[in-house]
Every structure is written in C-alpha cells, then in structure tokens.
Design an enzyme around this catalytic site. Structure first.
Site: not given
Lengths: 319, 319
Positions: A141, A194
């Site tokens: 991730e 993000t």
C-alpha cells in the site's frame, strides 16, 4: 509431536477477495479501521513455468494501472513477501480484478495489496499466517500512497475493527464487534487524492482538540467492548480531520444531518474521502441512513453508490 | 412494590476516607486516573443545632486553609450538594483532617472534595448515589485549581481506573483492573502548583504527537481490558505533558530509567507532579521500583515518601 514448519500442499490456482475498509472511523485518525462486506478487489494467482512474478491481466482499472509488478500494490506486496522468503524465482502469474474505484476513501490500494500477498501466500503453501502478512501488505500500500500505515490494510487482511497502537511498531489489536453494528457507506462520484487530503491537515492542532479526540477514541473502544451503543454514538466525533476534509466533499454537512436525523449513531468521512460512512444499530436503520445520504448527493447532481454491511469479521478470503 | 425515594436513616456522625489518585496516567492527559490505597484525606461530619454548614476543625494543613466553608474544597463540594437538595439550613459541623501534602500531584484537593461531599451525603440519609455526587465533588475541586475535570475526583470517589470521555459532558467509564496491577508512587519534597504545570504545556501540539498519544491511550485501554501487561507497558508513554513537566522534577529521567530497569511496566508523572508513579505487575516489583526511585531522589538530597498499592477499587468509604 515434532515441531516443524507447517507448509500446506500447494494449490494450482488461488482466487481471493479482499474487502473495502473504512479507516479513521471519526475519532481514530490513523489508528482505527474496519472492513465491510463489499465492494472489494479480487486477485487470481497460478503457477507458471516461467520464473518470477508476472501480472498477466488487470480488469476494472480503466487501463490506469501498468502491468509491471512494481506498478500496483498487489504486485509490490506479493513481491515483498517472495523476497522475504527467498522465492523470487518462483514462477507465478497474477490477475488483478479491481472491483472498487480508486481514490474512493474505501482502501482500494490496500485491498489490492492484501489480496495480492494473501493469494501468493496461499499458492506457495501458506508459509506465513495472516497476521505475519501485514508488513508486506503495508509495503504494497505504501508504494501507492507513500504512507506506511495499517488502518486500511489491517482490517482488509484480518477483518473486524482493527485498532493500531503504533504503525511504526506494528502493534495492533482487534476490537470486539457488537452484534448489531452496521455500516452505511456512500461513495459520491468525485475523486480525492490521499495526498491532497493529507496536505489539507494542519501540522499542529490545539491541545484541547487532541484531548477531545483522545477522549472520544477511548470512549469508542469502551463502547465497542461493552456493547454500549450510547457510548459509541457519543464518541463518533472527529475534531481533527473532518472539519478540514469536509470542504472536499460537496454537501457533507447536509448529508451528516440527514444521517443523524435518520438514526445513525455517528457519521464521518471514510479514510481520506470522498466516501462517507455512518455506524448504525441494526440493518434497517443502516439502509434508511444510506438511502437518505445517497439522496442528498443525488439531489446535488452527484452520482453515488450505497453499501450497507455488517462489520466484516473475516477480512480477505479464498473465493 | 411502590417506587419511593430511598433515603436511609440519618447517622449521628460520619467519618470517611477519600484516597489519593494518580491522574493522566502517562498517555491519558485529562482523561484517565486511578486511586491508590493511601495516602488520603479524612472528613468527619455530625449534626448540629445551629443551622448551616460549618467547619469546626482542620488538622494537617499547617494552618494554610481558612475555616470558612468556601475556603476549601471539602466545604465547597458539600455546600454545592446541600444547595442542590435545598438543604442549606441543615445544621452540620465538619472536621477536615488533611493527611496528604498540598501540590503533590496526588489529587489532594480532589480527595478533600470527595470526602466532604460523600460524608455529608451519608449524614443526611444518602439521598444521592456515589456517581450522582461526581458533579458536586468536581465543583469543590474546581474551587481550588480552577479547572473542571474528573480525572482525580472520579477515581477518588468511585475507585478503580476511571476513564473520562468528556469532562464537559461528564461521560465516564470504569475500566477493568488487572488483578496483579500495582502502583509505585514516590512523592519528592518539592511543591508544584497545578497552575504552573498547566502553563508549561503548549497550546498547540504536532498532529503526529496527538496520533501517538491517541494510539497509546487506546492501547492502554485495550491492555487493561485484555489483561495484556505487554500492551499496557508499550502504551505507557506521554509525548505531550511529560517532556515539558519533567523539567520541574529534579532527576526525573534518572528516576524513570531506574524504575524501568527494576521492572516497571511504565513510569511517568502523577497528575501535575511532582509525584511520579510506575505501574508494575506484582507487589514485589512495585516495592523494588518504589525503593529504586526513592533512592534516586534521596541521592539528590531530596526527601521523599513512597507508596506501594494495588489499584484501589472502592474509592471513598466510611471508616
């Protein structure tokens, strides 16, 4: 009984599903996340005569992901595992089926990373446990969003509500899930990166806000453990990220008012957004809340998808 | 069965003991506190023919406290209760026996407030429950230090480890106490005023520190609930108050190193200081730790008192 490494027989092919996740959970910025039943990502792996890990197919990504192993989180996570095991020469083909949108705030890259590493671990005879896969999924991730944290990867891998004492030390605990706790998640059709959602946060916050957030996080944990829906409801407040990030989500406060008016225990932003979530007591309330929030976005001309789910207790699994 | 107010018969005299408390507990700034068995304050109350609450005797205060009801926290708390009940004309005499030092960081004013309001409530037939006395005790303590918070008053009243989700909303929970959890408390003979200890804290803190503290507070709660001493130990860190307040305590880090070297689970400042505390698994370890910390202060020429105690589960009680 002799002690030995319990490596199971290797299957020919493995197909897994890793669920979407709601991180932060209002008062748990960077330390809390839970899994829902859907959406999620699928990964298929099989043995190959050609040495090395290769990605042979990607669907559902609108052509956005490169097919290099380093080009997406599923590949990076799996490769990190194979490196750790000294097995990078194993011939493995991987297919990735993205079944959830990018930048949705539902842990899309985390789900892919978890699916990738879990599938490969199964294919090679399951040398590691689920919990032992966590750091590899985190590396996967991190290759996408640059931050090394477990609040999406943890629940997508393990299921349930995962509390992370420290991302650095990888110190985590699974919290009990009250039986009747449901999530209503709505994803409006806008994209928030993000990175942008992180940059909007202040580097410093008032001590008073930190104390409030600490009180609410502790309250939420107590509420979950004691199955005290009142305490849960009083604790679902975010005084740190939500006041800043709501600006990125049209009609956020209208949606919040509507969710609470329809009986939600609490409402906030899922991860970095734009998805929003409510926790509810009972499935019927969750359905009503999801519909009401969806209507707010629809009325504002924003397409959106609803997901109503109990807390997913299992995390990634073979399908 | 008919519903009625359960007011018990009034005793002629009541003598109570309210225990000292450790607030903050490292990672729980303003939201966590626990009670120990000693030291503590005693209050004696009895009926009088002369209307109104009067303080007739104070011992152990070195003459520092005035004998007016408004002049100390026991009087203020008791008067606030009597006002609430419409009973300010009741004739009550109160004696206060201070058995712990002022400004010690062990909740001295909180213990007096709790003892005062609990004793008077008993004397007038116990119209309110312990929990219902909390706001009056808080008013009493606030009269001394200006802040309205429950992290000393809560555990002194109720016993155990008390978590405060919100001081404003008075939303509290008692956490489970692992059976073998002991506190080693050492009070060095210096005085720190809560006001000064509060002023030394920053108004803003880095978001990263808030996240660490939130992780540790959640970890401590999980550790207490699951009786996981490892998790408790990893969570007892304070990145907000301790780094600033340690400057007010001579040899703080030397004492901390000595506590940890002797097996403490964690070590930090009790409330606003100067008392320090360690949480330990087992009484023997706690004794060793208290002695080692005491030696550090003694070697530096500082008189000090040690207190080794399990977590006091009962709080204030009649003696």
């Amino acid at each position: 009984m002799t002690r030995r490494t319990m490596v199971k027989q290797e299957p020919k092919e493995v197909r897994v599903f890793a669920p979407a996740t709601v991180a932060n959970v209002a008062c748990g910025y960077d330390v809390l996340g839970f899994a829902i039943n859907e959406p999620g990502d699928e990964v298929v792996v099989r043995h190959s005569d050609k040495p090395g890990l290769r990605i042979t197919k990607i669907t559902g990504d609108d052509g956005k992901l490169p097919k290099t192993v380093e080009g997406n989180t599923a590949g990076v996570a799996a490769l990190d595992l194979l490196r750790h095991l000294g097995m990078t020469d194993r011939g493995i083909e991987m297919e990735i089926h993205k079944k959830m949108p990018f930048g949705s705030g539902l842990g899309s890259s985390a789900a892919s990373a978890v699916a990738g590493v879990y599938a490969v671990n199964k294919l090679i005879g399951e040398p590691l446990s689920k919990l032992q896969l966590l750091p590899f999924a985190m590396t996967g991730e991190a290759s996408a969003d640059g931050a090394y944290h477990a609040d999406n990867v943890g629940p997508s891998l393990l299921g349930g509500i995962v509390f992370i004492r420290s991302n650095q030390e990888l110190d985590i605990a699974q919290l009990p899930v009250p039986k009747n706790l449901y999530a209503a998640v709505v994803h409006p059709d806008i994209e928030i990166l993000t990175k942008v959602a992180r940059e909007i946060l202040p580097k410093e916050i008032p001590l008073e806000n930190a104390t409030q957030q600490i009180g609410n996080l502790g309250g939420l944990i107590c509420g979950l453990i004691q199955e005290d829906y009142g305490m849960i409801s009083r604790s679902i407040h975010d005084v740190i990220a939500e006041p800043r990030r709501q600006k990125l989500i049209p009609e956020f406060y209208k949606a919040k008012r509507s969710a609470l008016a329809n009986g939600a225990l609490g409402f906030s932003i899922s991860g970095a957004g734009p998805s929003v979530f409510a926790l509810c007591e009972g499935k019927d309330t969750a359905k009503k809340v999801a519909a009401a929030v969806s209507k707010v976005f629809t009325d504002a001309g924003l397409g959106n998808q609803q997901h109503v789910s109990p807390i997913n207790k299992n995390g990634v699994h073979v399908i």
